[in-house]
Every structure is written in structure tokens, then in C-alpha cells.
Design an enzyme around this catalytic site. Structure first.
Site, short mmCIF file in Angstrom:
data_model
loop_
_atom_site.label_atom_id
_atom_site.label_comp_id
_atom_site.label_asym_id
_atom_site.label_seq_id
_atom_site.Cartn_x
_atom_site.Cartn_y
_atom_site.Cartn_z
N ARG A 163 0.14 2.02 5.55
CA ARG A 163 0.40 3.45 5.73
C ARG A 163 0.65 3.70 7.21
NH1 ARG A 163 -4.35 3.01 2.53
NH2 ARG A 163 -4.10 3.78 0.38
N LYS A 187 -7.91 4.31 4.01
CA LYS A 187 -8.55 5.59 3.70
C LYS A 187 -10.05 5.42 3.57
CE LYS A 187 -4.72 7.87 1.31
NZ LYS A 187 -4.27 8.47 0.03
N HIS A 266 6.39 5.68 4.04
CA HIS A 266 5.69 5.38 2.78
C HIS A 266 6.61 4.68 1.79
CE1 HIS A 266 1.58 6.03 1.58
NE2 HIS A 266 1.95 6.27 0.34
N ARG A 269 6.16 1.03 2.08
CA ARG A 269 4.95 0.62 1.34
C ARG A 269 5.26 0.48 -0.15
NH1 ARG A 269 -0.80 0.97 1.19
NH2 ARG A 269 -1.62 2.21 -0.52
N HIS A 292 -5.83 0.05 -3.10
CA HIS A 292 -6.14 1.05 -4.11
C HIS A 292 -7.54 0.81 -4.67
CE1 HIS A 292 -1.62 1.85 -5.12
NE2 HIS A 292 -2.04 2.54 -4.08
N TYR A 301 3.66 1.01 -10.38
CA TYR A 301 4.73 0.14 -9.90
C TYR A 301 5.34 -0.70 -11.02
CZ TYR A 301 3.28 1.61 -5.31
OH TYR A 301 2.99 2.39 -4.22
#
Length: 323
Positions: A163, A187, A266, A269, A292, A301
Site C-alpha cells: 500500500r 494496517k 492500489h 497491489r 489480509h 481475486y
């Protein structure tokens, strides 16, 4: 009138989100805005945040939809209220949770936009090609250094599915170039290890040896905030300054100009994840690289890969279309 939440209590809640929950600053800011909006909504009827009823929350959600606020934003606002009232329950400021049994609005699954592989190759090569243009000869040393930095950043974006916040905050000590991986803080300050392919390793080696020393020294000023010749950050601006998110966006858009469509960091990514799935990577591996928490987030995906597979099939199979 029910007692209102004090400023100190709200500050405690914000600290709780940042420190204990480890939420990103942008998420904390958004939650604070959402709670202020809910407070204003209650204030029209003379109600306060501590005197909320179940129906007040339902009416707030209904009003948002009547104003055509999209489902994702409504879900985030509802999440902010849930976090607030759970915090107040733990702090014994409330006896019941007014958000209990209120379902989050259903959201359309928006498939992530990914670049085709040939588009990705063009973007990755763009910085070095631009540095060789005659216009760049006005400041050859700086132009070559910036091109090498931008090339390395793009390669790392694509290799590790990073990111923007992760790449601007990456530190030199996080990079294990000889081992072919780097430590990424994502994150909630969660750490993960991402592998770097040979192309990314070569681009980083060139940047560290040739370009970064030039940028660390170039146009340095003692009065400039963020100007450090010995910056701990991996990617730096001239004079060792901190790279901003906006500058990274500009760099990606400049590199993608030849594609003829808008490209965000993004999307690099998303492209990494999509191309890995297309090449047969298992979802657990892709989940680990992306960072994730839930594999259901990664499963999107597979839909992107299947969608592209269907397009190629219909284009090339002789009996894919009706005669």
C-alpha cells in the site's frame, strides 16, 4: 435531557481506537467524523449520544440512504457507532448497546481493477525511459537518481503488493536485500514479510548504490522540515526529505500516462495479486503477501482472474461465440 459524552471521554475513545485497536489514522479520523455526524443528527431532536435508542440508530441509517449515501459509507458509519457504544459499555457509561442486532447494509462486491501484464511491464519501464529523454539532460544527476528511485518503488509495489502508506514508511532496516524479502508494517501496525523477485532486488540494489546517496545530499537545507541526509526511510525525496503520499500518486500516474487510463498505486497491489492467482498461486499465499486478516477478502481475486479467463476464452476459442 440525557447526559452528553464529554470531550475527555471522546478523546479516550479516539485513543482506544488508535492504541488498543491499532486502527489506521485515516480510519480513526473517519470514525470521529461519523460520530460527530450522528451527534448532530441526534441534536435536532434534543437527544444526546448517551441517550440513544435502538430506533435512533435505525432512523439515522434510513436517513443516510434517503440522502443516497452509498452502502460502503453507511457500513463504515455504523461500524464507528458500534465501536463507540461497545467502548462506552466497557467503560460502564451505558447499560445496553443501541447498535445491537442492526445489520450492516449489503454492499455490492466491487471487483478490484488490475492492469494487464503488458501494461504492467510498460509502467515498470517508464521511469528509466523518461530519464533518457533529452529534456532530462538539464539535470542529469538528479534525473537519473529520481528515475532509479521511482523504478525501484514501482518494482516493490508490484513485487510485494504494498500500500502507499507501507511504501512511504518502509525503513532501510526493513529491507533484507540479500535474503530477497522485506518486512512490511501494514494496517493496525501488523507486520508481514513479503518476498522480492529478482527484478525488484536489482532495481533496489541500483537505487541504494547509485541514487539514494545523491538524493540524500541533493538540495539539503537545515531549515527544511524533514530534510535529513541520514534518514532511516528506504525511499526518500531530495535532501533526504520524507516522500508524501501525494508525490507517490503523482509518480505512479506519470509512469502510467502511456497506458491512456488512470492508474492508482492500489491498482499495482491489485495487479500483483491478480497475476499471482492467474499463474496458479494458492489463496493462502496471496493472503499472506497482501496482509489480509480474512481470506474472504483475498477470494475476490479469483473472480477477477476468472473474469479475465472468460474474456480471453471468448476472444480466442473458435466455438466460444454463436455463429
Amino acid at each position: 435531557m440525557p447526559a452528553e459524552i464529554t470531550d475527555s471521554e471522546l478523546k479516550s475513545f479516539i485513543d482506544y481506537l488508535s492504541v488498543e485497536r491499532g486502527l489506521a489514522p485515516s480510519t480513526v479520523t473517519a470514525y470521529a467524523t461519523d460520530i460527530r455526524q450522528f451527534g448532530e443528527f441526534l441534536g435536532r431532536d434534543g437527544r444526546a449520544l448517551l441517550g440513544v435508542r435502538h430506533n435512533d440508530v435505525r432512523e439515522f441509517v434510513r436517513q443516510l440512504f434517503s440522502h443516497r449515501v452509498d452502502g460502503r459509507s453507511v457500513a463504515r458509519k455504523l461500524s464507528a457507532l458500534r465501536q463507540l457504544y461497545r467502548f462506552l459499555l466497557l467503560d460502564k457509561k451505558l447499560e445496553h448497546d443501541p447498535t445491537l442486532n442492526i445489520e450492516s447494509p449489503r454492499q455490492w462486491k466491487v471487483l478490484p481493477k488490475a492492469l494487464a501484464r503488458d501494461e504492467m511491464e510498460v509502467i515498470l519501464a517508464a521511469p528509466m525511459q523518461r530519464a533518457n529523454l533529452p529534456a532530462a539532460a538539464r539535470n542529469t544527476k538528479d534525473s537519473a537518481a529520481l528515475a532509479a528511485r521511482d523504478h525501484a518503488m514501482l518494482e516493490v509495489f508490484y513485487a510485494g503488493a504494498l500500500r502507499v502508506s507501507e511504501i512511504v514508511n518502509a525503513k532501510l532496516e526493513d529491507l533484507k536485500l540479500e535474503a530477497g524479502y522485506m518486512l512490511v508494517r501494514g494496517k493496525g501496525d501488523k507486520e508481514r514479510v513479503v518476498p522480492l523477485g529478482k527484478a525488484a532486488q536489482d532495481a533496489l540494489a541500483d537505487y541504494l548504490a547509485q541514487a539514494r546517496p545523491v538524493l540524500a545530499e541533493g538540495k539539503r537545507s537545515g531549515s527544511t522540515i524533514g530534510g535529513k541526509g541520514n534518514s532511516p526511510l528506504l525511499f526518500i525525496a531530495r535532501g533526504g526529505r520524507i516522500l508524501t503520499r501525494q508525490r507517490v500518486w503523482q509518480m505512479v500516474q506519470a509512469a502510467a500516462a502511456v497506458c491512456g487510463r488512470p492508474v492508482s498505486p492500489h491498482m499495482l497491489r491489485h495487479s500483483c495479486a491478480t497475476h499471482m492467482v492467474e499463474n496458479g498461486a494458492d489463496l493462502r499465499t496471496v493472503q499472506t503477501i497482501l496482509g489480509h486478516a480474512d481470506i474472504s477478502t483475498t477470494q475476490v481475486y479469483t473472480h477477477v482472474a476468472l473474469d479475465r479467463l472468460r474474456t480471453v476464452y471468448q476472444k480466442h476459442h473458435p466455438r466460444a461465440r454463436a455463429r
